[in-house]
Design a protein around this motif. Structure first.
Motif, PDB file in Angstrom:
ATOM      1  N   SER A  88      11.617  -2.454   5.760  1.00  0.00           N
ATOM      2  CA  SER A  88      12.259  -1.325   5.076  1.00  0.00           C
ATOM      3  C   SER A  88      11.228  -0.325   4.565  1.00  0.00           C
ATOM      4  N   VAL A  89      10.147  -0.844   3.981  1.00  0.00           N
ATOM      5  CA  VAL A  89       9.087   0.036   3.488  1.00  0.00           C
ATOM      6  C   VAL A  89       8.450   0.797   4.645  1.00  0.00           C
ATOM      7  N   SER A 174      -1.351   2.488   7.796  1.00  0.00           N
ATOM      8  CA  SER A 174      -2.140   1.716   8.764  1.00  0.00           C
ATOM      9  C   SER A 174      -2.115   0.237   8.422  1.00  0.00           C
ATOM     10  N   ALA A 175      -2.121  -0.088   7.134  1.00  0.00           N
ATOM     11  CA  ALA A 175      -2.097  -1.491   6.716  1.00  0.00           C
ATOM     12  C   ALA A 175      -0.767  -2.143   7.075  1.00  0.00           C
ATOM     13  N   HIS A 176       0.333  -1.441   6.821  1.00  0.00           N
ATOM     14  CA  HIS A 176       1.652  -1.985   7.159  1.00  0.00           C
ATOM     15  C   HIS A 176       1.793  -2.210   8.661  1.00  0.00           C
ATOM     16  N   ASP A 188       5.029  -8.141  -1.336  1.00  0.00           N
ATOM     17  CA  ASP A 188       4.945  -6.795  -1.905  1.00  0.00           C
ATOM     18  C   ASP A 188       3.850  -6.018  -1.201  1.00  0.00           C
ATOM     19  N   ASP A 189       3.720  -4.750  -1.563  1.00  0.00           N
ATOM     20  CA  ASP A 189       2.835  -3.861  -0.807  1.00  0.00           C
ATOM     21  C   ASP A 189       1.372  -3.992  -1.192  1.00  0.00           C
ATOM     22  N   CYS A 196      -5.535  -6.381   4.366  1.00  0.00           N
ATOM     23  CA  CYS A 196      -6.299  -5.470   5.229  1.00  0.00           C
ATOM     24  C   CYS A 196      -7.631  -5.063   4.621  1.00  0.00           C
ATOM     25  N   GLY A 197      -8.031  -5.718   3.534  1.00  0.00           N
ATOM     26  CA  GLY A 197      -9.368  -5.524   2.990  1.00  0.00           C
ATOM     27  C   GLY A 197      -9.522  -4.481   1.908  1.00  0.00           C
ATOM     28  N   TYR A 198      -8.415  -3.942   1.407  1.00  0.00           N
ATOM     29  CA  TYR A 198      -8.506  -2.925   0.364  1.00  0.00           C
ATOM     30  C   TYR A 198      -8.415  -3.559  -1.023  1.00  0.00           C
ATOM     31  N   ASN A 199      -9.180  -3.033  -1.958  1.00  0.00           N
ATOM     32  CA  ASN A 199      -9.097  -3.462  -3.352  1.00  0.00           C
ATOM     33  C   ASN A 199      -7.966  -2.719  -4.039  1.00  0.00           C
ATOM     34  N   VAL A 200      -7.189  -3.434  -4.834  1.00  0.00           N
ATOM     35  CA  VAL A 200      -6.041  -2.849  -5.532  1.00  0.00           C
ATOM     36  C   VAL A 200      -6.334  -2.797  -7.031  1.00  0.00           C
ATOM     37  N   PHE A 201      -6.357  -1.598  -7.573  1.00  0.00           N
ATOM     38  CA  PHE A 201      -6.582  -1.441  -9.008  1.00  0.00           C
ATOM     39  C   PHE A 201      -5.286  -1.735  -9.765  1.00  0.00           C
TER      40      PHE A 201
END
Length: 233
Positions: A88-89, A174-176, A188-189, A196-201
């Motif tokens: 859905s996202v 791109s990650a999705h 969750d997102d 995919c290697g990204y840091n989430v603040f």
């Protein structure tokens, strides 16, 4: 200044509510939950557009009884959801025409404040990916297979993630697509970005930014609404 788009995910079944209809159409003070959620983003001056993701058989109801009835002018598209939240996202992301920052929000969180939305935009611009949330109030234990406490987690290191979860558009699209191709299931997102290697603040949300899930949450929502102001929280 860049463009900011909110994706509101509103296609869930809401089975725990036990009402037989989409919980987002249930009313608090004669207004559907989904209308409150959309109005929070409608009234925020930094949100340029909204994509509403709905179940296929509820798209017309959302358009006529929510978007038009409550004059939510920033909703540019109502798109059909997928088999799960993840799909859905992605459907919502694919419907965006122009945006630098994307905020992905649960339709069942109607009490999101302007401060939370604005900080999501700010930190997504700074770090690429972010999510709001709160520290747990309770002690959290891990239970073993036979029902006994295995060990206790350090509450100071725990974080109850809420929405919106905000991202630079290129990163989250791109990650999705990447995890979809790899057939990875996420809840969750932020997980999408992390895989995919990204840091989430992680930044401060609010204990009033509840997700309405059960009948008790409706009662709590009525109490929150008595004193709630999008601009104050």
């Amino acid at each position: 200044m860049g463009k900011n788009c909110a994706i509101i995910v509103a296609g869930g079944k809401g089975t725990r509510m036990g009402k037989g209809i989409n919980k987002l159409f249930l009313k608090i003070k004669d207004k559907p939950l989904l209308a409150y959620t959309l109005e929070a983003f409608e009234k925020n001056q930094y949100i340029d557009s909204i994509i509403l993701v709905s179940a296929k058989n509820e798209m017309e109801y959302c358009r006529s009884e929510i978007v038009l009835k409550y004059s939510i002018s920033k909703v540019k598209k109502i798109v059909c959801g997928g088999e799960n939240r993840q799909q859905s996202v992605l459907n919502g992301l694919n419907a965006i025409k122009e945006s630098d920052i994307v905020l992905i929000h649960d339709g069942a969180r109607p009490f999101v404040s302007h401060k939370i939305i604005c900080n999501g935009i700010k930190y997504a611009n700074m770090y690429g990916a972010c999510a709001c949330g709160v520290k747990p109030k309770d002690t959290i234990k891990v239970k073993n297979d036979v029902g006994f406490s295995d060990y206790t987690l350090d509450r100071n290191k725990l974080f109850c993630v809420q929405t919106p979860q905000s991202f630079k558009r290129d990163i989250i699209i791109s990650a999705h697509k990447d995890i979809m191709n790899k057939d990875i299931t996420v809840t969750d997102d932020t997980m999408v970005a992390e895989i995919c290697g990204y840091n989430v603040f992680l930044y401060e949300g609010s204990y009033t930014n509840i997700k309405v899930t059960t009948p008790d949450d409706l009662l709590l929502g009525e109490r929150i609404l008595r004193d709630f102001n999008y601009l104050d929280v």
